[in-house]
Every structure is written in C-alpha cells, then in structure tokens.
Design a protein around this motif. Structure first.
Motif, mmCIF file in Angstrom:
data_model
loop_
_atom_site.group_PDB
_atom_site.id
_atom_site.type_symbol
_atom_site.label_atom_id
_atom_site.label_comp_id
_atom_site.label_asym_id
_atom_site.label_seq_id
_atom_site.Cartn_x
_atom_site.Cartn_y
_atom_site.Cartn_z
ATOM 1 N N MET A 1 0.927 -1.186 -0.016
ATOM 2 C CA MET A 1 -0.059 0.018 -0.040
ATOM 3 C C MET A 1 0.976 1.306 -0.005
ATOM 4 O O MET A 1 0.490 2.272 -0.688
ATOM 5 C CB MET A 1 -0.948 -0.061 1.428
ATOM 6 C CG MET A 1 -1.871 -1.195 1.322
ATOM 7 S SD MET A 1 -3.109 -1.052 -0.122
ATOM 8 C CE MET A 1 -3.911 0.565 0.359
ATOM 9 N N THR A 2 2.016 1.219 0.627
ATOM 10 C CA THR A 2 2.914 2.281 0.868
ATOM 11 C C THR A 2 3.547 2.655 -0.612
ATOM 12 O O THR A 2 3.498 3.824 -0.870
ATOM 13 C CB THR A 2 4.114 2.283 1.745
ATOM 14 O OG1 THR A 2 3.428 1.799 3.081
ATOM 15 C CG2 THR A 2 4.662 3.320 2.056
ATOM 16 N N ASP A 3 3.704 1.560 -1.225
ATOM 17 C CA ASP A 3 4.244 1.961 -2.672
ATOM 18 C C ASP A 3 3.381 2.564 -3.541
ATOM 19 O O ASP A 3 3.734 3.292 -4.393
ATOM 20 C CB ASP A 3 4.837 0.576 -3.348
ATOM 21 C CG ASP A 3 6.043 0.053 -2.581
ATOM 22 O OD1 ASP A 3 6.827 0.682 -1.970
ATOM 23 O OD2 ASP A 3 6.325 -1.171 -2.773
ATOM 24 N N ASP A 4 2.250 2.140 -3.434
ATOM 25 C CA ASP A 4 0.987 2.672 -4.189
ATOM 26 C C ASP A 4 0.932 4.195 -3.957
ATOM 27 O O ASP A 4 0.666 4.985 -4.741
ATOM 28 C CB ASP A 4 -0.229 1.926 -4.054
ATOM 29 C CG ASP A 4 0.020 0.410 -4.863
ATOM 30 O OD1 ASP A 4 0.706 0.444 -5.812
ATOM 31 O OD2 ASP A 4 -0.955 -0.111 -4.381
ATOM 32 N N GLN A 5 0.994 4.488 -2.650
ATOM 33 C CA GLN A 5 0.772 5.808 -2.119
ATOM 34 C C GLN A 5 1.903 6.836 -2.764
ATOM 35 O O GLN A 5 1.493 7.801 -3.318
ATOM 36 C CB GLN A 5 0.207 6.016 -0.775
ATOM 37 C CG GLN A 5 -0.823 5.257 -0.282
ATOM 38 C CD GLN A 5 -0.827 5.407 1.232
ATOM 39 O OE1 GLN A 5 0.060 5.459 1.881
ATOM 40 N NE2 GLN A 5 -2.166 4.910 1.853
ATOM 41 N N LYS A 7 3.596 6.194 -5.211
ATOM 42 C CA LYS A 7 3.570 6.447 -6.774
ATOM 43 C C LYS A 7 2.430 7.516 -7.068
ATOM 44 O O LYS A 7 2.514 8.385 -8.125
ATOM 45 C CB LYS A 7 3.089 5.152 -7.556
ATOM 46 C CG LYS A 7 4.254 4.204 -7.442
ATOM 47 C CD LYS A 7 3.995 2.856 -8.127
ATOM 48 C CE LYS A 7 4.856 1.889 -8.162
ATOM 49 N NZ LYS A 7 4.611 0.444 -8.953
ATOM 50 N N LYS A 8 1.129 7.330 -6.519
ATOM 51 C CA LYS A 8 0.185 8.113 -6.867
ATOM 52 C C LYS A 8 0.601 9.741 -6.426
ATOM 53 O O LYS A 8 0.463 10.873 -6.999
ATOM 54 C CB LYS A 8 -1.026 8.113 -5.864
ATOM 55 C CG LYS A 8 -1.745 6.962 -6.344
ATOM 56 C CD LYS A 8 -2.996 6.500 -5.521
ATOM 57 C CE LYS A 8 -3.767 5.233 -6.077
ATOM 58 N NZ LYS A 8 -4.799 5.012 -5.297
ATOM 59 N N ARG A 9 1.730 9.800 -5.222
ATOM 60 C CA ARG A 9 1.763 11.241 -4.840
ATOM 61 C C ARG A 9 3.139 11.569 -5.924
ATOM 62 O O ARG A 9 2.973 12.919 -6.218
ATOM 63 C CB ARG A 9 2.813 11.125 -3.514
ATOM 64 C CG ARG A 9 3.312 12.475 -2.885
ATOM 65 C CD ARG A 9 3.913 12.190 -1.351
ATOM 66 N NE ARG A 9 2.941 11.657 -0.628
ATOM 67 C CZ ARG A 9 3.069 10.419 -0.137
ATOM 68 N NH1 ARG A 9 4.090 9.683 -0.631
ATOM 69 N NH2 ARG A 9 2.178 9.949 0.844
ATOM 70 N N VAL A 10 3.804 10.784 -6.429
ATOM 71 C CA VAL A 10 4.553 11.245 -7.604
ATOM 72 C C VAL A 10 4.039 11.622 -8.596
ATOM 73 O O VAL A 10 4.339 12.991 -9.489
ATOM 74 C CB VAL A 10 5.676 9.984 -7.672
ATOM 75 C CG1 VAL A 10 6.380 10.409 -9.095
ATOM 76 C CG2 VAL A 10 6.457 9.730 -6.661
ATOM 77 N N ARG A 11 3.093 10.979 -9.207
ATOM 78 C CA ARG A 11 2.206 11.509 -10.209
ATOM 79 C C ARG A 11 1.418 12.803 -10.443
ATOM 80 O O ARG A 11 1.378 13.768 -11.053
ATOM 81 C CB ARG A 11 1.005 10.432 -10.456
ATOM 82 C CG ARG A 11 1.627 9.053 -11.269
ATOM 83 C CD ARG A 11 0.592 8.251 -11.941
ATOM 84 N NE ARG A 11 -0.249 7.790 -11.069
ATOM 85 C CZ ARG A 11 -0.218 6.707 -10.493
ATOM 86 N NH1 ARG A 11 0.750 5.874 -10.687
ATOM 87 N NH2 ARG A 11 -1.097 6.290 -9.702
#
Length: 303
Positions: A1-5, A7-11
C-alpha cells in the motif's frame, strides 16, 4: 500500500509541475504579445526618422471674381422633328444617308405613287376636255347662241376638273417627303420596300447651330436674371471645356410644384459638338466681376 501511495504522490506532483509550467509559458507568451511587442513596435516607430514634409509656396493674387448661379440643364435643338409620312404607302426611293446634313426642302423619301400618277394623267385629260368645252361655250355665248346656264355649267365642269388635278398633285406631293428645314439627319428608320403607316417616323432632323439649353433656377434668383446675361456650360462628353452663350428667354411663370423658373439660353454650335439631349452643368454670370484675393484651391486644407 505504501508503494502505491508513493506512486500516486509522484504522479500528482508531476501533474502539478506540468500545469505550473504550462501556465508560465502561456503567461509569458501573453505578456510578450500584449505588452512587450506593442512597446517594442512603438519604440521602433518612434526611433524611425520621419520623411521631410514638402511645402510649396504661392503668392495670393488679386483677381476679378465672377459671381455665378449654378444649374443643371439639357441641350435642345432650336428646331427638331421626327420626320414622318402623312399617308401610308410602300417605300419606293430613299434619297438620304444616316447622319447626313440636308438643306431645306431636300428630297428624303418617295412612296409608291403609280396609281396617283395615273389618276393625274386622267384628270389632266378631263381638264383639257373641259377647258375646250368652256372655250366653245364662251364663243357661242358671245354670239348669243347658248344660254347663260349652259355657259355656267361648262365653267363649273372646267373648275371641277382643275380641282381634281390639284387634288391628285397634292396626293403625289404627300408621297414625296422633303426636309422641312435645314439640319442634320439622324439614323434612318425605314428600308426600301417597307410598308409604312401614316405618321410612321422615318428619321429625326435637328437644326444644330445654334442650340438651346433649358435649365431651372429657384424663384429667389428671378430678380437677378435678365435676357442677355452670359452663361457658360460644361458637358460630360468634353470634360474641362466650357461653352459660352447667353440667356435668350425667361419663362413667364414659376412652376407651382417646384417653385422654379424655366430659363433658356442660346449657344453657337458651328462644329455641332453639342447635340440635343446632352446633360449640361450651367453657370449664369450674375453682375460685374468684382476684385477678390485668390489662392489655388489645392492650398486650402479642410479639417
């Protein structure tokens, strides 16, 4: 879950950065077009050296100035008609060409008159016989051998025969059409062998020297008009050229509908350049010329 968050923050960060960059570019272009470029153009124009203004000088002159009344007129012939035939008939002979100058009483056209000429011969023979009978009756009456009634009858028959001859000659004359006055012919409107009715136009005839020009002026100018006043006119056919004449007639009434008075001037036209129907700009010279300080029209600037 932390990796997905992450990635979203980077996008989201990249999207925000792209939006900010786009706004910056659009703002810069808008600033350049709306502010920087006009200022640059103004500076360029201001720094460009202006060409020198050409100035010409002219000396004002004291000259006679003629007061004029302006009007619009129409050129008309002193004498002008559409030549026609009094009687019907077939065109037998044509004695003119279109545009020809003719003298008064010049023959123009002859209609077929075989029957009338035959009638003339017959009537002349009857006149001759009636004349001989009258002479015999007069001789006998002188000796008292015939009554007065017989002599009167012979005289009447002779007069009737003479009248028949004159009538036939008049019919023949009606079929021989002549120019009523000297002038210039227009375009021929009939052909050989053509049947024409009574009153059919054959050709127009215009007396062109001199010519009239008719024009109207307001009734307020009537007191300033007089027969003999000089006029000049221009026509579109000869730009820049003026034709001179004089007033020869002023109408005896003012038109109630327009409150204008009709004026007629006469102009010499030996070269026949002015023809009936032309549109004319007329100037009436009023009073004596008065001295005025004048400058060329091109020297006046209106603002």
């Amino acid at each position: 879950m932390t990796d997905d968050q992450d990635k979203k923050r980077v996008r989201r960060r990249r999207t925000l950065i792209a939006a900010i960059a786009t706004l910056a570019i659009v703002g810069g272009v808008a600033w350049f077009l709306l502010l920087a470029m006009p200022a640059f153009i103004r500076d360029m124009i201001a720094s460009t050296p202006q060409p020198p203004i050409t100035v010409a000088t002219v000396t004002a002159q004291f000259k006679p100035w003629q007061t004029e009344l302006q009007a619009i007129g129409t050129v008309v012939a002193v004498k002008g008609v559409d030549v026609g035939s009094e009687v019907a008939g077939i065109v037998e002979e044509i004695h003119f060409e279109s545009g020809q100058a003719v003298a008064e009483n010049a023959p123009l056209l002859r209609l077929r008159d075989y029957v009338e000429r035959a009638d003339l011969k017959q009537n002349m023979a009857l006149l001759k016989d009636a004349t001989l009978e009258l002479e015999r009756s007069q001789s006998l009456a002188a000796r008292g051998n015939v009554s007065q009634a017989t002599l009167d009858s012979a005289q009447a028959r002779r007069d009737q025969a003479a009248a028949a001859v004159e009538r036939t000659r008049a019919l023949i004359a009606q079929k021989n059409i002549r120019a009523p006055f000297a002038g210039r012919l227009g375009v021929r409107l009939v052909s050989l062998g053509q049947y024409i009715a009574a009153g059919t136009p054959i050709v127009t005839l215009q007396a062109l020297d001199p010519v009239h020009v008719n024009f109207q002026l307001p009734e307020q100018t009537l007191a300033r008009l007089a027969v003999g006043q000089n006029v000049s006119l221009t026509v579109d056919a000869y730009p820049g050229e003026r034709f001179a004449g004089a007033i020869t007639s002023i109408d005896s009434k003012v038109e109630a509908a327009t409150r204008n008075v009709l004026v007629q001037a006469t102009l010499p036209n030996a070269d026949e350049r002015l023809v009936p129907g032309m549109f004319a700009s007329v100037s009436v010279h009023v009073g004596a010329p008065a001295g005025q300080v004048t400058v060329p029209e091109s020297a006046i600037t209106y603002s």
